[in-house]
Design a protein around this motif. Structure first.
Motif, mmCIF file in Angstrom:
data_model
loop_
_atom_site.group_PDB
_atom_site.id
_atom_site.type_symbol
_atom_site.label_atom_id
_atom_site.label_comp_id
_atom_site.label_asym_id
_atom_site.label_seq_id
_atom_site.Cartn_x
_atom_site.Cartn_y
_atom_site.Cartn_z
ATOM 1 N N GLY A 1 27.476 -16.833 44.291
ATOM 2 C CA GLY A 1 28.209 -15.642 43.500
ATOM 3 C C GLY A 1 27.689 -15.864 41.844
ATOM 4 O O GLY A 1 28.134 -17.108 41.265
ATOM 5 N N ALA A 2 26.954 -14.873 41.346
ATOM 6 C CA ALA A 2 26.529 -15.256 40.114
ATOM 7 C C ALA A 2 27.394 -14.013 39.063
ATOM 8 O O ALA A 2 26.960 -13.204 38.260
ATOM 9 C CB ALA A 2 25.189 -14.784 39.795
ATOM 10 N N PRO B 1 30.983 -13.648 36.596
ATOM 11 C CA PRO B 1 31.320 -14.392 35.346
ATOM 12 C C PRO B 1 31.716 -15.597 35.748
ATOM 13 O O PRO B 1 31.486 -16.715 35.012
ATOM 14 C CB PRO B 1 32.188 -13.512 34.783
ATOM 15 N N LEU C 1 23.567 -18.877 44.178
ATOM 16 C CA LEU C 1 23.081 -17.819 44.911
ATOM 17 C C LEU C 1 23.718 -16.534 44.495
ATOM 18 O O LEU C 1 24.997 -16.367 44.571
ATOM 19 C CB LEU C 1 23.486 -18.113 46.442
ATOM 20 N N LEU D 1 24.654 -15.786 50.613
ATOM 21 C CA LEU D 1 25.464 -16.858 51.679
ATOM 22 C C LEU D 1 25.509 -16.118 52.719
ATOM 23 O O LEU D 1 26.456 -15.084 52.690
ATOM 24 C CB LEU D 1 26.509 -17.470 50.833
ATOM 25 N N ASP E 1 32.400 -15.875 44.992
ATOM 26 C CA ASP E 1 31.972 -14.553 45.566
ATOM 27 C C ASP E 1 32.893 -13.337 45.554
ATOM 28 O O ASP E 1 32.619 -12.790 46.408
ATOM 29 C CB ASP E 1 31.098 -14.923 46.772
ATOM 30 N N ASP F 1 38.031 -14.738 41.505
ATOM 31 C CA ASP F 1 38.442 -13.584 42.486
ATOM 32 C C ASP F 1 38.360 -13.891 43.972
ATOM 33 O O ASP F 1 39.501 -13.570 44.727
ATOM 34 C CB ASP F 1 37.930 -12.184 42.341
ATOM 35 N N ALA G 1 44.602 -5.112 37.718
ATOM 36 C CA ALA G 1 44.025 -5.560 36.430
ATOM 37 C C ALA G 1 44.961 -5.134 35.216
ATOM 38 O O ALA G 1 44.235 -4.977 34.152
ATOM 39 C CB ALA G 1 42.410 -4.694 36.344
ATOM 40 N N PRO H 1 44.079 -9.432 33.063
ATOM 41 C CA PRO H 1 44.153 -11.037 33.090
ATOM 42 C C PRO H 1 43.245 -11.738 34.065
ATOM 43 O O PRO H 1 43.150 -13.047 34.081
ATOM 44 C CB PRO H 1 45.741 -11.202 33.876
ATOM 45 N N GLY H 2 42.227 -10.992 34.504
ATOM 46 C CA GLY H 2 41.453 -11.589 35.599
ATOM 47 C C GLY H 2 40.397 -12.675 35.179
ATOM 48 O O GLY H 2 40.424 -13.720 35.708
#
Ligand SMILES: Cc1cc2nc3c(=O)[nH]c(=O)nc-3n(C[C@H](O)[C@H](O)[C@H](O)COP(=O)(O)OP(=O)(O)OC[C@H]3O[C@@H](n4cnc5c(N)ncnc54)[C@H](O)[C@@H]3O)c2cc1C
Length: 553
Positions: free
Chosen positions: A9-10, A12, A31, A124, A156, A304, A311, A315-316
């Motif tokens: 996972g790209a 943030p 990935l 993946l 991811d 996450d 949301a 705060p995420g």
């Protein structure tokens, strides 16, 4: 090994973790299943400690924060109730209105600068692990292949494949009772109140900007972001609302009808002009879930993938990016061979409570914005409570995630120990003028700051000099922008989010009475002294803290 760490996972959090690992000298491969960065924006900004964290990595300015240090926001909103923070001398709530697309772009640029390999279009699909390694199955543009690594981190997202592949449970609740609609729009300029920036809705009245505005029929938000398109959002309570897959895309007409139901008045909405991308988003229902563990052997979860929640209040990324900064140095220490026993498990021990508090305050806010007379009564009571500065401070500290005090062990007697290191202005004696603490932490190394004036402590860290950076300096005072004065008199009422009950809500106790600090790479204080000449007991406590966090000398 193909890499030290594979990050799935790209988003943030994956990108931030890659930066942290690289700074700590280990080699990640990221990935990302999407062939290119998504054009759909989610977060509109960063809220809380994360803003200061990014400043401590030299990223605040790059993210649009300007050249001055971050400053707390004078106002915010909790459950559609205004929070006046201007009267707090120790306001802990920082804000950076940068869209998530820009955050991802900046983090990707930083990761590439640091030499991170990001493989886009690589998904993946499977994993196995044993005591030595993780083997990741990857579907790439040229077909499937395998990657071997010491660790794998699933960043991811909420539907994390990593979490499912490891069998980590994701207990919580799914609510099918709300529909929110958000669009980039143009509103007639004559409706915008020049004094407040709010929106004069004909037949309804003035709606302040950026405030969640609750009525008995739903929620309305008018967000005229400077330099970006204006967003209008509604939220309505529709029992049985489920995933909106299969529905036609949101239109301005549908949003206009929703505004009419929520406000009982018509608002002329035109298509957004100016630079895009422009948003048209309908979201039905929502999940609040927390992974039942953040680690399965050599596989860890971050962001996450480990927790999802409403949301509301934004705060995420405050939670997720601080997860990655907590995890990065611990994982790197494990890989580089100097991690003391249990260091990596400390990731979950420290971050799960932070996630639980986000679950708590987002659920509380969701309750406060719902329709109904009982909710209206609860809001009146809350409004009364918010007249008390200590309550405002407590809520601001909770939303900021600044009420954290990590357990640093036997030696956490100094009020700063376990807390976020305060913003300090220092003279390091190199003739370049005042230096902010944030300038010393950009390399993400453990830091021993000796402010005794006689450099008497740096020798204590000699056995760790391959890991710990020792800096001697003179304390000039609190750095501009940081909350709290140099007297350290920053104590509130305490409460459940304040584990030691001493009332600190701002995460750092001011800059007074400090003669030495030992900082972990995540900028939490592992040991501190107020004594100009720390005695042998304090020196022993310093060496114990060095060994506890940074391994054997
Ligand atoms: C409507 C909305 C508004 C929000 N507003 C805010 C806000 O204002 N402030 C805030 O802080 N937060 C906000 N959030 C939350 C924030 O967007 C998320 O917390 C954040 O995106 C999480 O980042 P992440 O990196 O953990 O996951 P994601 O951003 O979901 O990234 C995960 C990445 O992993 C990739 N991926 C998935 N599966 C695989 C696989 N098998 N292999 C390889 N790659 C994979 C995905 O393509 C994706 O790029 C909002 C969220 C929503 C939905």
């Amino acid at each position: 090994m193909s890499a030290d760490v594979v990050i799935a996972g790209a988003g943030p959090n994956g990108l931030m973790l890659a930066c942290e690992l690289s700074l700590a000298g280990v080699r990640p491969i990221v990935l990302e299943r999407l062939p290119a960065r998504t054009a759909e924006n989610r977060a509109n900004g960063l809220v809380g400690q994360v803003v200061r964290m990014l400043d401590r990595r030299g990223l605040y300015g790059r993210l649009g924060g300007g050249s001055e240090p971050p400053r707390p926001t004078p106002a915010f909103v909790f459950g559609a109730l205004p929070l006046d923070l201007s009267a707090l001398d120790d306001n802990p709530l920082y804000l950076l209105q940068t869209p998530q697309l820009r955050i991802e772009q900046v983090l990707e640029e930083r990761a590439v600068e640091l030499g991170v390999e990001i493989r886009r279009g690589h998904e993946l699909t499977g994993l196995t692990q044993d005591a030595e390694e993780v083997v990741a199955d990857v579907a790439g543009p040229d077909g499937p292949y395998r990657l071997r690594a010491r660790y794998l981190v699933g960043a991811d997202g909420g539907r994390s494949v990593t979490r499912k592949l490891t069998g980590i449970g994701f207990p919580g609740v799914t609510r099918n009772s709300t529909v929110s609609r958000t669009a980039s729009v143009a509103v007639p300029p004559e409706l915008v109140d020049p004094a407040t920036g709010g929106l004069n809705v004909p037949g309804y009245g003035l709606v302040p900007p950026f405030m969640h505005h609750r009525t008995e029929h739903g929620l309305f938000v008018f967000a005229p972001f400077p330099g970006r398109s204006t967003l209008v959002t509604t939220m309505e309570w529709e029992p049985g609302a489920a995933e909106d897959d299969g529905l036609p895309p949101l239109t301005l007409e549908e949003l206009g009808e929703s505004v009419r139901r929520v406000l009982g008045a018509d608002l002329p909405l035109g298509p957004a002009t100016g630079p895009g991308p422009h948003l048209m988003r309908r979201l039905a229902g929502g999940n609040t879930r927390l992974a039942d563990r953040f680690r399965d052997g050599r596989v860890l979860l971050a962001g996450d993938a480990a927790h999802v929640h409403s949301a509301i209040g934004g705060p995420g990324l405050n939670l997720g990016l601080q997860d990655t900064v907590n995890l990065g140095w611990k994982l790197a220490a494990e890989i580089r061979g100097w991690a003391p026993p249990g260091l990596l498990d400390g990731y979950e021990a420290e971050r799960r409570p932070a996630a639980e508090r986000v679950v708590m305050h987002t659920q509380a806010q969701s309750a406060l914005i719902a329709p109904g007379e009982e909710v209206t009564a609860l809001r009146r009571l809350f409004t009364e409570l918010l007249g008390d500065r200590n309550v405002v401070r407590h809520i601001a500290g909770t939303m900021a995630g600044a009420d954290v005090r990590y357990d640093m062990g036997a030696g956490d007697v100094h009020p700063l120990v376990g807390r976020w290191a305060p913003d300090l202005s220092l003279d390091t004696g190199d003739g370049t003028g005042p230096v902010r603490l944030a300038e010393l932490t950009a390399d993400a190394r453990p830091l021993l700051l000796d402010l005794t004036g006689n450099a008497s402590l740096t020798g204590e860290a000699a056995g760790w000099d391959d890991r710990v950076k020792a800096v001697t300096a003179r304390l000039l005072g609190a750095a501009p922008g940081g909350p709290g004065g140099p007297d350290g008199s920053r104590r509130g009422s305490g409460g459940p989010g304040d584990p030691d009950g001493d009332g600190g809500s701002g995460g750092d106790g001011g800059s007074g009475e400090i003669t030495a600090l030992l900082l972990r790479p995540d900028c939490y204080v592992a040991w501190a002294s107020s004594s100009p000449r720390p005695d042998s007991a304090e020196r022993a406590a310093l060496r114990a803290a060095l060994a506890r966090w940074f391994g054997a000398p």
